[in-house]
Enzyme design. Structure first.
Site, mmCIF file in Angstrom:
data_model
loop_
_atom_site.group_PDB
_atom_site.id
_atom_site.type_symbol
_atom_site.label_atom_id
_atom_site.label_comp_id
_atom_site.label_asym_id
_atom_site.label_seq_id
_atom_site.Cartn_x
_atom_site.Cartn_y
_atom_site.Cartn_z
ATOM 1 N N ASP A 128 -65.406 151.821 -59.144
ATOM 2 C CA ASP A 128 -64.352 152.062 -58.439
ATOM 3 C C ASP A 128 -64.300 151.783 -56.977
ATOM 4 O OD1 ASP A 128 -63.078 153.725 -60.571
ATOM 5 O OD2 ASP A 128 -64.470 155.170 -60.224
ATOM 6 N N ASP A 137 -70.929 148.444 -57.987
ATOM 7 C CA ASP A 137 -70.182 149.633 -58.170
ATOM 8 C C ASP A 137 -68.762 149.437 -58.948
ATOM 9 O OD1 ASP A 137 -69.414 152.518 -57.715
ATOM 10 O OD2 ASP A 137 -68.451 151.984 -55.825
ATOM 11 N N ASP A 160 -68.451 149.196 -52.224
ATOM 12 C CA ASP A 160 -67.300 149.445 -51.014
ATOM 13 C C ASP A 160 -67.582 150.578 -50.276
ATOM 14 O OD1 ASP A 160 -67.002 151.548 -53.257
ATOM 15 O OD2 ASP A 160 -65.155 151.801 -52.363
#
Length: 275
Positions: free
Chosen positions: A20, A18, A214
């Site tokens: 961000d 990922d 995240d």
């Protein structure tokens, strides 16, 4: 750290990550991100940076990442817009679409051979934009009522900004769904389809590929369902304490990619002794 007995990060030949919350936060590189990318490139490991953000083209995102200090080639960036365009090109080559979105989505659909139109489109395609208009949403509702199929790039209801949360694609999709009673098909994370298309792009196999994310509710669940080794970092959305509230677990977790890089860069014998 917890990991499966069947495979570890040292068995991984290809990496999906990922963007961000893993590599960057508010346009600032997260410590360890540049070193991890350099490690992959130095060791000629295949990797892709995944994002549900459909606003920007890979060229735009490369420029934004460079500004934050991360050198990621265009070909190593895979967006929900690209995954959506690839999916629709397989479904209906040369199709017609009414699009609510920005350059990342319209460019991807044009490159996939689609015609952008509000006259009898096959699809209404909803993506991220900072300029949602009542007129465009009304047009989308009427076209869906008229038979156009409803496609959405990603399910995220909110997006981050320096001033706080912004309504995102999922929130607007909910509005359109409530008006039409039609639920969109969502291509981006956590749909494993985005991961399968990413694997095909870098000629990777799920057994030797890992997903770094995240968020438990998008990155980790989608990676798990796609058969990847899942790596959760606590530098973004899901905190260490929140993991217990989910009915599934990541294969392994770290405070950030800095610790992941350190373990990857350590001799294997040393890594095994530390567990």
């Amino acid at each position: 750290m917890v990991k499966t007995a069947a495979r570890s990060i040292h068995d991984i030949q290809c990496w999906l990550t990922d963007m961000d919350g893993v590599l960057v936060h508010e346009n600032q590189a997260i410590p360890g991100a540049a070193e991890l990318i350099d490690y992959w490139r130095t060791n000629e490991l295949r990797f892709l940076v995944l994002t549900n953000n459909s606003i920007y083209t890979p060229r735009d995102l490369r420029a934004r990442l460079l500004a934050s200090g991360l050198d990621v080639p265009e070909e190593n960036i895979w967006t929900s817009a690209l995954a959506t365009a690839e999916f629709l090109a397989r479904q209906q080559p040369g199709g017609r679409a009414f699009v609510i979105g920005e350059a990342g989505l319209t460019t991807a659909l044009h490159d996939a051979g689609f015609i952008m139109t509000d006259q009898n489109p096959d699809y209404v395609v909803l993506g991220e934009t900072r300029t949602y208009s009542f007129e465009a949403i009304t047009k989308a509702i009427r076209l869906i009522e008229g038979g156009a199929r409803f496609i959405c790039t990603n399910p995220d209801a909110t997006g981050p900004s320096a001033e706080g949360l912004l309504p995102a694609t999922g929130a607007v999709a909910a509005l359109i769904s409530e008006a039409t009673k039609h639920t969109p098909y969502v291509v981006g994370k956590p749909n494993p389809m985005m991961f399968r298309s990413a694997l095909n792009r870098i000629d990777a196999h799920s057994e030797t590929t890992a997903m770094i994310g995240d968020r438990m509710d998008t990155d980790i669940i989608a990676g798990m369902e796609a058969g990847l080794l899942t790596v959760l970092v606590h530098s973004g959305i899901t905190s260490r304490d929140e993991v217990a509230s989910f009915p599934f677990r990541p294969d392994t977790s770290y405070p950030s990619v800095a610790e992941l890089h350190a373990e990857l860069n350590a001799p294997l014998e040393q890594s095994e002794e530390s567990e």
